[in-house]
Design an enzyme around this catalytic site. Structure first.
Site, short mmCIF file in Angstrom:
data_model
loop_
_atom_site.label_atom_id
_atom_site.label_comp_id
_atom_site.label_asym_id
_atom_site.label_seq_id
_atom_site.Cartn_x
_atom_site.Cartn_y
_atom_site.Cartn_z
N ASP A 11 8.61 -1.26 6.17
CA ASP A 11 9.47 -2.31 6.71
C ASP A 11 9.27 -3.57 5.90
O ASP A 11 8.21 -3.76 5.28
CB ASP A 11 9.10 -2.63 8.17
CG ASP A 11 7.92 -3.58 8.24
OD1 ASP A 11 8.15 -4.79 8.47
OD2 ASP A 11 6.78 -3.15 8.02
N GLN A 66 -7.31 -1.18 8.00
CA GLN A 66 -7.51 -2.39 7.20
C GLN A 66 -8.69 -2.16 6.25
O GLN A 66 -9.18 -1.05 6.14
CB GLN A 66 -7.76 -3.59 8.13
CG GLN A 66 -6.57 -4.02 8.96
CD GLN A 66 -5.50 -4.75 8.16
OE1 GLN A 66 -5.64 -4.98 6.94
NE2 GLN A 66 -4.42 -5.13 8.82
N HIS A 84 24.81 -5.59 2.17
CA HIS A 84 24.64 -4.87 0.91
C HIS A 84 23.17 -4.56 0.62
O HIS A 84 22.82 -3.44 0.26
CB HIS A 84 25.23 -5.65 -0.27
CG HIS A 84 24.78 -5.09 -1.58
ND1 HIS A 84 25.34 -3.96 -2.14
CD2 HIS A 84 23.75 -5.46 -2.41
CE1 HIS A 84 24.69 -3.66 -3.26
NE2 HIS A 84 23.72 -4.55 -3.44
N GLY A 113 -0.07 -9.67 15.65
CA GLY A 113 -1.23 -10.21 14.94
C GLY A 113 -0.88 -10.93 13.65
O GLY A 113 -1.33 -12.06 13.41
N PHE A 114 -0.05 -10.31 12.83
CA PHE A 114 0.28 -10.91 11.53
C PHE A 114 0.93 -12.28 11.69
O PHE A 114 0.63 -13.22 10.97
CB PHE A 114 1.19 -9.97 10.72
CG PHE A 114 1.48 -10.48 9.34
CD1 PHE A 114 0.53 -10.35 8.33
CD2 PHE A 114 2.68 -11.10 9.04
CE1 PHE A 114 0.78 -10.84 7.04
CE2 PHE A 114 2.94 -11.59 7.76
CZ PHE A 114 1.99 -11.45 6.76
N ASP A 148 5.74 -4.51 16.10
CA ASP A 148 4.42 -4.82 15.55
C ASP A 148 3.53 -5.38 16.67
O ASP A 148 4.00 -5.54 17.80
CB ASP A 148 4.53 -5.78 14.37
CG ASP A 148 5.16 -7.11 14.76
OD1 ASP A 148 5.32 -7.37 15.97
OD2 ASP A 148 5.51 -7.89 13.85
N GLY A 186 -2.63 -4.91 5.61
CA GLY A 186 -3.38 -5.73 4.67
C GLY A 186 -2.96 -5.58 3.23
O GLY A 186 -3.71 -5.93 2.31
N CYS A 239 29.06 0.52 -0.39
CA CYS A 239 28.92 -0.14 0.91
C CYS A 239 30.17 -0.96 1.22
O CYS A 239 31.01 -1.20 0.35
CB CYS A 239 27.66 -1.01 0.95
SG CYS A 239 27.84 -2.65 0.19
#
Length: 380
Positions: free
Chosen positions: A270, A193, A339, A99-100, A96, A220, A310
């Protein structure tokens, strides 16, 4: 960026929705889409090894520019041979822009045309993150897919503020493109945005598409708006993006939101959600949300999710997982994290099959009913 190192290949469109099956080709390999990307904030997906991530079907992971810049430092990682080598991950990595995190973690931040000045949350020192600096850090990290530096306005901020914000984000995007030192082996995405305003999203998308990025992120969202508001924004925003480029919805990881994003034409997602809730013993299962720490599971010797194959569900019981978590044993967090990540990666595998079979809406109905959304009122 017509000679971009990131290529999107469309395999099939679903007949009844905007969903698309495809693959994204990067310098470190190809992964199928739609895809959920586990988040490795500090150059590690919390408690999971690279081998485990590959085993569960993770074709790409995300890492955080802000955190790695502050510690251990992007120049150190460059000297180590780049992020792939540093963390022993030979598949694609997305970073990324930082910024966030600046907006959500840092103190005393101040946004100007130059960038964002803020106090380092580790030692209190004053720092500046600019569009050029965000690109420089990511060039040092050597990720396959980079993000341009943007401002992420809150969803309910006033129209005039959001308008100024997206115009500045477009100017920052242009500066970032010019600063990009490795366009032949690192792709760069622009971030659309505009909060909930359709005309501003349209303006933002138009500006960024004209700059010809390797792909486009939708930013956003998942910042406090309702599920319906997010879907409404996606309905018109994905239509504004080129069909031959990847589309990435940032920060979304609740199962129903993933399916709804795919229905509207999103390829990549993500979120820290699966590992964050796992640390508190909250697990996503085929029957819905299950808090394995609860007393009712103290003598439950069945698998966490009887329908999951799993490593955790094949080998350990709810009673054992509860014991580990109550005793603050790290192994418990490893098992619940494994899991939850497997669950979301497997969900995306089922979604890809549903696109292939042209029955994604039926799959969504079946999944949502079984997961029990309407009973709990929660979306994970």
């Amino acid at each position: 960026m017509s000679d971009s190192p990131i290529k999107y290949r469309l395999i099939k469109k679903e007949k009844h929705t905007g969903a698309r099956l495809g693959e994204i080709i990067t310098p470190h390999g190809t992964f199928p889409t739609p895809m959920f990307m586990p988040v490795g904030t500090q150059a590690t997906v919390k408690t999971q090894s690279p081998e485990e991530l590959k085993e569960m079907g993770s074709g790409i992971i995300l890492s955080n520019t802000y955190h790695l810049w502050l510690r251990p430092g992007d120049e150190l990682i460059a000297r180590a041979g780049g992020l792939h080598k540093f963390m022993n991950w030979d598949q694609p990595i997305l970073t990324d822009s930082g910024g966030f995190q600046v907006y959500s973690l840092a103190d005393s931040r101040n946004i100007t045309e130059e960038g964002v000045t803020f106090k380092n949350h580790l030692n209190g020192s004053k720092m500046l993150l600019s569009p050029e600096k965000a690109i420089s850090i990511q060039n040092n990290l050597g990720s396959d897919i980079m993000m341009s530096f943007d401002e992420c306005p809150q969803f309910y901020q006033p129209y005039d503020y959001v308008k100024k914000s997206i115009e500045r984000t477009s100017r920052w995007a242009e500066r970032g493109l010019k600063a990009h030192r490795r366009p032949h082996d690192q792709g760069l995405f622009g971030i659309v945005q505009g909060a909930g305003f359709e005309d501003l999203r349209r303006q933002s998308a138009h500006d960024l598409v004209s700059m010809d990025f390797s792909g486009y992120s939708i930013g956003g969202l998942a910042v406090g708006e309702t599920h319906e508001e997010m879907n409404a924004v996606l309905d018109f925003t994905t239509q504004l993006l080129p069909e031959n480029k990847p589309r990435y919805l940032m920060g979304v990881g609740a199962p129903d939101s993933l399916i709804d994003g795919v229905i509207r034409g999103v390829d990549m997602f993500d979120c820290v959600l699966p590992t964050r809730i796992a640390r508190n013993g909250t697990c996503m299962t085929s029957q819905g949300r299950l808090v394995v720490k609860n007393a009712q599971f103290a003598e439950d010797f069945t698998p966490l999710d009887p329908e999951c194959d799993c490593y955790t569900c094949n080998n350990y019981t709810r009673a054992y997982l509860r014991h580990l978590l109550k005793a603050d044993e790290t192994f418990g967090i490893r098992l619940t994290s494994y899991h939850n990540l497997y669950f979301l990666l497997n969900l995306m595998k089922q979604v890809r099959q549903a696109i292939m079979d042209d029955n994604l809406l039926e799959f969504r109905k079946y999944f949502v009913e079984k997961y029990g959304y309407n009973k709990s009122g929660r979306n994970f």
